[in-house]
Write an enzyme that holds these catalytic residues in place. Structure first.
Site, mmCIF file in Angstrom:
data_model
loop_
_atom_site.group_PDB
_atom_site.id
_atom_site.type_symbol
_atom_site.label_atom_id
_atom_site.label_comp_id
_atom_site.label_asym_id
_atom_site.label_seq_id
_atom_site.Cartn_x
_atom_site.Cartn_y
_atom_site.Cartn_z
ATOM 1 N N ARG A 180 32.675 -23.238 -79.179
ATOM 2 C CA ARG A 180 32.201 -24.295 -77.879
ATOM 3 C C ARG A 180 33.062 -25.431 -77.993
ATOM 4 N NH1 ARG A 180 27.530 -25.691 -79.483
ATOM 5 N NH2 ARG A 180 27.192 -27.541 -78.489
ATOM 6 N N LYS A 223 22.546 -31.775 -76.235
ATOM 7 C CA LYS A 223 21.348 -32.407 -75.514
ATOM 8 C C LYS A 223 20.492 -32.946 -76.348
ATOM 9 C CE LYS A 223 20.779 -28.061 -73.827
ATOM 10 N NZ LYS A 223 20.189 -26.893 -73.107
ATOM 11 N N GLU A 226 18.878 -23.444 -71.661
ATOM 12 C CA GLU A 226 17.521 -23.498 -72.041
ATOM 13 C C GLU A 226 17.181 -24.946 -71.135
ATOM 14 O OE1 GLU A 226 16.515 -24.294 -76.085
ATOM 15 O OE2 GLU A 226 14.613 -24.662 -75.623
HETATM 16 P P1 ATP Z 1 22.890 -28.309 -76.932
HETATM 17 O O1 ATP Z 1 23.202 -28.021 -78.439
HETATM 18 O O2 ATP Z 1 23.672 -29.168 -76.088
HETATM 19 O O3 ATP Z 1 21.599 -28.062 -76.648
HETATM 20 P P2 ATP Z 1 22.605 -25.412 -76.411
HETATM 21 O O4 ATP Z 1 23.891 -24.660 -76.815
HETATM 22 O O5 ATP Z 1 21.515 -25.540 -77.003
HETATM 23 O O6 ATP Z 1 23.469 -26.840 -76.165
HETATM 24 P P3 ATP Z 1 21.859 -24.054 -74.160
HETATM 25 O O7 ATP Z 1 21.022 -24.419 -72.937
HETATM 26 O O8 ATP Z 1 21.103 -23.241 -74.920
HETATM 27 O O9 ATP Z 1 22.632 -25.423 -74.806
HETATM 28 O O10 ATP Z 1 23.421 -23.586 -73.696
HETATM 29 C C1 ATP Z 1 23.718 -22.602 -72.491
HETATM 30 C C2 ATP Z 1 24.963 -21.850 -72.506
HETATM 31 O O11 ATP Z 1 25.844 -22.844 -72.797
HETATM 32 C C3 ATP Z 1 24.792 -21.109 -74.135
HETATM 33 O O12 ATP Z 1 25.422 -19.827 -73.714
HETATM 34 C C4 ATP Z 1 25.915 -21.968 -74.892
HETATM 35 O O13 ATP Z 1 26.511 -21.302 -75.938
HETATM 36 C C5 ATP Z 1 26.647 -22.698 -73.981
HETATM 37 N N1 ATP Z 1 27.433 -23.897 -74.515
HETATM 38 C C6 ATP Z 1 26.440 -24.982 -74.797
HETATM 39 N N2 ATP Z 1 27.151 -25.981 -75.486
HETATM 40 C C7 ATP Z 1 28.492 -25.688 -75.263
HETATM 41 C C8 ATP Z 1 29.774 -26.094 -75.567
HETATM 42 N N3 ATP Z 1 29.900 -27.484 -75.895
HETATM 43 N N4 ATP Z 1 30.835 -25.397 -75.399
HETATM 44 C C9 ATP Z 1 30.686 -24.161 -74.829
HETATM 45 N N5 ATP Z 1 29.665 -23.553 -74.375
HETATM 46 C C10 ATP Z 1 28.356 -24.140 -74.658
HETATM 47 MG MG MG Z 2 20.124 -23.994 -77.348
#
Ligand code: ATP
Ligand code: MG
Length: 551
Positions: A257, A267, A33
């Site tokens: 994760r 983020k 995102e």
């Molecule tokens: P955040 O909580 O930091 O905003 P998010 O999952 O909302 O992370 P996205 O931009 O939606 O961020 O994530 C893009 C991809 O990266 C998704 O498939 C998500 O599952 C993966 N991802 C995000 N954080 C991690 C992590 N700590 N370990 C492994 N994969 C991750």
């Molecule tokens: Mg997300």
């Protein structure tokens, strides 16, 4: 080496799928995102998604999951592309969930026509009230049994902007008594008149994550849609929507994760550090972001090796940040150019070296790399060494410089300390030495063996450099799990700025290179650096000394 490792659970699934002839090629996506910069957790997902299609044949799309217009920005899109590229991966297609808004709208109409979606006039509080609890079934909305015609008309008018934000939603008609809360008539569209970074003001309604993600996967014929464990309870809805829309059956798989100690990987939290100026920006070298690590001097290879080593699991755990640093050091030791920099100088006068003269000494570029060659270093009779490398009254087995003792100056000569000069406070201001002309490194005929080797710079040639020494961003292992705000646990000593003296060759330093300042650590040129003022970031210390410090 990776071929010898046992398969992870996703590789096992893919190998079985391929054996069964289910797919002719594997298609994955990395779906960020664009609401922030990528962090090391995302690197794990990137390495996984791109790694699988590299290994098994197929491709990976970069898909921006941009269905929430209030938090998304083009700046983030650009940074994400830069980071994925820097990590060394090529995506097949650059795609945006927002490009599918028309198709998604048609999908919603299809559900309405099948009697599987309805417009609800309740607001979000009323919907939440009827939702029930995990142990108690929910109650049906009074608007649940509208006719298809009425739903089609209301949904069209939602799209045309006739209604207030939040006054109506479109919900999937599934099961208000389902033990899975996500199946209790989830909202799939909401009214939200917000400017979108790509579609501008075209839309007054936006699909919810659950109605965009799986559908986008399906539109792109994604075979294996890999996400993190928190999406396990969403999987029945993912499958229900695909089945009832009768579209390409993408399958969702979940892995644990990445969690790393002494930092936060979210983020939402990282953006607070940026906005409240606890750091200088998303690319502050203390940040666990890809851009922060890049600026600090981490290499893509070492991040990839780290991700490979931690593997993919189905259970959450916390990885020690020391492991990441281990992979950084391992790579930098192989590639870093060696240079000498004195952090806290004390002057050495070589009394038998011809006054006003100097010479060029050859130093190794990198002893780990036989092809790296040599560099030129200016040597003269006036030198700086580290203050900590001299002791007037040393204990036994002290091999650095002290009165009467000999040491080797790295790549140069053996010197012997003859005398010291002190100021009126008793502090040593100058160490008087003599050198052995026949002891030059590489042509040493002195027959003398010394135990200590010191780094040094020539005073008239030395250049001033600013060094930014970083420590962990947080002083506790898991700042998100402490009482109060995670920001209360920031390490107040995470940055120390030092002015130091460097051999003049560093004037040609470039961001293409990594450096090891002998005995001091790995360093990388910072973007704040100018010809007048060189600035280096400490990428890592030479050894892991965190435990020793007993913090
Ligand atoms: P955040 O909580 O930091 O905003 P998010 O999952 O909302 O992370 P996205 O931009 O939606 O961020 O994530 C893009 C991809 O990266 C998704 O498939 C998500 O599952 C993966 N991802 C995000 N954080 C991690 C992590 N700590 N370990 C492994 N994969 C991750
Ligand atoms: Mg997300």
């Amino acid at each position: 080496m990776s071929d010898e490792k046992s398969l992870n659970f996703l590789e096992e699934i893919i190998e079985e799928d391929l054996k069964a002839g289910k797919y002719t090629q594997i298609i994955t996506r990395f779906p960020p995102e664009p609401n922030g910069y990528l962090h090391i957790g995302h690197a794990k997902s990137i390495c996984l998604n791109f790694g699988l299609t590299k290994k098994y044949g197929g491709y990976t799309n970069l898909r921006f999951d941009d269905t929430n217009p209030s938090t998304e920005e083009t700046e983030y899109v650009e940074s994400i592309k830069e980071d994925v590229e820097w990590l060394g991966f090529d995506w097949k297609n650059e795609l945006y969930a927002s490009d599918y808004f028309d198709t998604l709208y048609e999908f919603a109409v299809k559900l309405i026509k099948k009697g599987l979606a309805y417009v609800d006039d309740m607001n979000s509080e009323q919907i939440a009230e009827l939702k029930g609890t995990p142990t108690e079934p929910g109650k049906e909305s009074p608007f649940r049994n509208r006719t298809v015609e009425e739903n089609l008309d209301l949904f069209r008018r939602m799209k045309e902007g006739e209604f207030e934000d939040g006054s109506r939603t479109l919900r999937a008609k599934i099961d208000m008594a389902s033990p899975n809360m996500h199946m209790r008539d989830p909202i799939i569209y909401r009214i939200k008149r917000t400017h979108h970074h790509r579609t501008g003001d075209d839309w007054a309604i936006y699909p919810m994550y659950d109605f965009a993600h799986g559908q986008s996967d399906s539109i792109e014929n994604i075979t294996h849609s890999i996400c993190t464990l928190e999406f396990v309870p969403h999987r029945p809805l993912y499958d229900w929507l695909i089945e009832n829309l009768e579209i390409y059956p993408s399958k969702q798989y979940e892995f644990a994760r990445l969690n790393l100690n002494y930092t936060v990987l979210s983020k939402r939290k990282l953006i607070q550090l940026v906005n409240e100026k606890h750091v200088t920006g998303w690319d502050d070298p203390r940040m666990p972001t890809i851009s922060g690590f890049r600026r600090r001097g981490y290499t893509p290879e070492s991040i990839r090796n780290f991700c490979d080593r931690i593997g993919v699991a189905k259970r959450e755990n916390i990885i020690d940040i020391g492991l990441l640093e281990f992979f950084i050091r391992e790579h930098l030791n192989k590639i870093a150019l060696r240079r000498m920099v004195v952090f806290d100088p004390v002057k050495v006068s070589v009394t038998n070296y011809p006054a006003g003269q100097s010479e060029i000494i050859k130093g190794e570029e990198n002893p780990e790399d036989p092809n790296a060659g040599t560099r030129d270093i200016e040597f003269s009779g006036e030198l700086y060494i580290e203050r900590e490398d001299f002791m007037e009254n040393p204990p036994k087995k002290y091999f650095r410089l002290s009165p009467g003792q000999m040491v080797r100056l790295k790549s140069a000569y053996i010197i012997r300390c003859d005398d010291v000069v002190k100021d009126n406070k008793g502090e040593v201001t100058e160490i008087k030495c003599t050198y052995l002309p026949e002891s030059k490194s590489g042509a040493d005929t002195s027959g003398i063996n010394v135990r200590g080797t010191l780094h040094w710079v020539s005073v008239p040639h030395a250049v001033n450099v600013e060094l930014r020494l970083y420590d962990r961003l947080f002083k506790v292992e898991d700042p998100s799990n402490e009482d109060g705000d995670f920001k209360d646990y920031l390490n107040p000593h995470s940055l120390d700025v030092v002015n130091a003296y460097a051999e003049p060759g560093l004037l040609d330093a470039s961001a293409e290179e990594r450096y090891q300042f002998l005995r001091k650590g790995y360093f990388y040129l910072d973007k704040d650096s100018t010809k007048e003022k060189l600035v280096f970031n400490r990428t890592a210390t030479l050894r892991d000394d965190w435990a020793k410090k007993g913090k």
